[in-house]
Design an enzyme around this catalytic site. Structure first.
Site, PDB file in Angstrom:
ATOM      1  N   GLY A  98       0.790  -1.217   0.000  1.00 52.05           N
ATOM      2  CA  GLY A  98       0.000   0.000   0.000  1.00 52.05           C
ATOM      3  C   GLY A  98       0.825   1.271   0.000  1.00 52.05           C
ATOM      4  N   CYS A  99       0.216   2.352   0.501  1.00 52.60           N
ATOM      5  CA  CYS A  99       0.795   3.693   0.378  1.00 52.60           C
ATOM      6  C   CYS A  99       2.083   3.877   1.166  1.00 52.60           C
ATOM      7  CB  CYS A  99      -0.225   4.737   0.823  1.00 52.60           C
ATOM      8  SG  CYS A  99      -1.718   4.811  -0.201  1.00 52.60           S
ATOM      9  N   ASN A 100       2.292   3.068   2.197  1.00 56.38           N
ATOM     10  CA  ASN A 100       3.527   3.202   2.974  1.00 56.38           C
ATOM     11  C   ASN A 100       4.717   2.528   2.320  1.00 56.38           C
ATOM     12  OD1 ASN A 100       1.648   0.973   4.336  1.00 56.38           O
ATOM     13  ND2 ASN A 100       3.734   0.189   4.366  1.00 56.38           N
ATOM     14  N   MET A 116       2.276   6.625   5.049  1.00 58.18           N
ATOM     15  CA  MET A 116       1.274   5.962   5.876  1.00 58.18           C
ATOM     16  C   MET A 116       0.433   5.054   4.988  1.00 58.18           C
ATOM     17  SD  MET A 116       1.747   9.399   6.410  1.00 58.18           S
ATOM     18  CE  MET A 116       0.251  10.319   6.088  1.00 58.18           C
TER      19      MET A 116
END
Length: 382
Positions: free
Chosen positions: A163-165, A369
């Site tokens: 994901g975004c992290n 995050m």
């Protein structure tokens, strides 16, 4: 679902020493970021244009789009049908889009990063590819090696589904490889075709997600050491000093991308409490990052935070005591591109370099995050 916002004390590792060990801030063997490159699809749309294209009249959904702090996003939209409406893709078409866009954007981002570094494809010793918007086997790294003609003996790694992290998770691995192979060039590329990961069912849950994400890719080149044999002996750029992480296991299901049987495709779920969970854990993870360095938050000149969304950015700002100026590139990227998932912070890094305000000796904090819920941070020094 109910999310638990753990107090800062919950972050302490049971075996952590009472006093953090000293960190060498300018070690010669630290990996250095020597260049960045970004790429997006050619088509971009305003939020109002997207509402018209998809014929969305629900005032609640329109409000979500128009109050998102996003002006435009680069997207690869579905084809138009005979009636002028967009024909929504099935999962197979979405996976094909993920592959096509991931390769196209990834190739262009890598080429730009190498050009900015003054390096050649033949200089790449390690390639790490990050994506969460689809699944490929073999992975994106193999496809980029073939497409670009990179040496087939190049070491590689694919990080999928974090994901975004994930950009900082990957940077940690790439920096480690660079330190173990001084003088050799390592490249990380984040390629996220977010328009290949959507559900269009008219609910508020999916509408929030659909209002947020954009397509984009970012690549950075790293080299470590000061050896005479380096492919980039005159490399400049920030050294990567240290990483710190936090996963909030009580919020494991708050952000997830899994199978939606009702829609017969993968679907991204985003809990409304996510901004507050992230914000509550931003301060202790940054404190952990700075532990042992002798630095305070006020010593950090540059903050490059993931453009996760207006509420996420605001929550991080409040909890870290940051100003609008501190997150100007984060909010600028959100405004102009939306949430680009794992590569968002590198778009902000590129804007910081273009601004030309960085001075030798400046410190910066990178923060991402994502699902877990997870916060990743890195301390860099120019």
């Amino acid at each position: 679902m109910t999310l638990t916002i753990a107090p800062p004390a919950a972050l302490a590792h049971p075996g952590a020493p009472a006093t953090a060990p000293a960190v060498e801030l300018d070690a010669a063997d630290q990996a250095r970021i020597v260049a960045v490159g970004t790429a997006v699809p050619p088509e971009s749309y305003s939020q109002a244009e997207l509402l018209d294209i998809f014929r969305i009249e629900d005032p609640r959904i329109r409000s979500v789009f128009l109050n998102s702090a996003i002006d435009r996003r680069h997207l690869t939209l579905p084809p138009t049908g005979a009636d002028g409406a967009r024909v929504l893709e099935l999962q197979g078409a979405l996976l094909a889009k993920h592959k096509a866009q991931g390769v196209d954007m990834g190739v262009r981002a890598v080429q730009t990063a190498l050009k900015n570094a003054g390096a050649a494809l033949s200089d790449i010793g390690y390639l790490c590819c990050v994506t969460s918007t689809g699944f490929l086997t073999p992975g994106l790294s193999a496809l980029l090696i073939r497409e670009l003609g990179i040496d087939r003996h190049c070491s590689r790694l694919d990080i999928v589904g974090m994901g975004c992290n994930a950009g900082l998770n990957a940077l940690n691995a790439v920096a480690g490889w660079a330190r173990a192979h001084p003088g050799q060039l390592a490249v990380m590329v984040c390629a996220e075709a977010c328009s290949a990961a959507y559900v269009f069912d008219g609910t508020m849950r999916t509408s929030v997600v659909n209002s947020l994400f954009g397509d984009g890719s970012a690549a950075i080149a790293l080299v470590a050491g000061e050896t005479a044999g380096s492919v980039l002996p005159a490399a400049t750029g920030p050294r990567i000093v240290k990483f710190a992480s936090c996963i909030v296991t009580d919020a494991l299901d708050a952000m997830r991308y899994d199978w939606d049987s009702a829609q017969d495709r993968f679907s991204f779920f985003l809990d409304p409490q996510v901004p507050y969970v992230v914000g509550a854990h931003a301060e202790p993870v940054v404190d952990r990052l700075l532990a042992g360095t002798g630095l305070r938050r006020s010593d950090i000149a540059h903050w490059l935070v993931h453009s996760g969304g207006k509420k996420v950015v605001d929550s991080v700002m409040v909890n870290l005591g940051l100003t609008r100026h501190d997150v100007r590139h984060t909010t600028g990227v959100l405004r102009d591109f939306g949430n680009l998932s794992s590569g968002s912070f590198l778009f902000s890094y590129e804007r910081l370099l273009q601004e030309g305000v960085v001075q030798p000796g400046d410190y910066g904090v990178l923060m991402t995050m994502g699902p877990g819920s997870t916060l990743e941070t890195a301390l860099v020094r120019w």
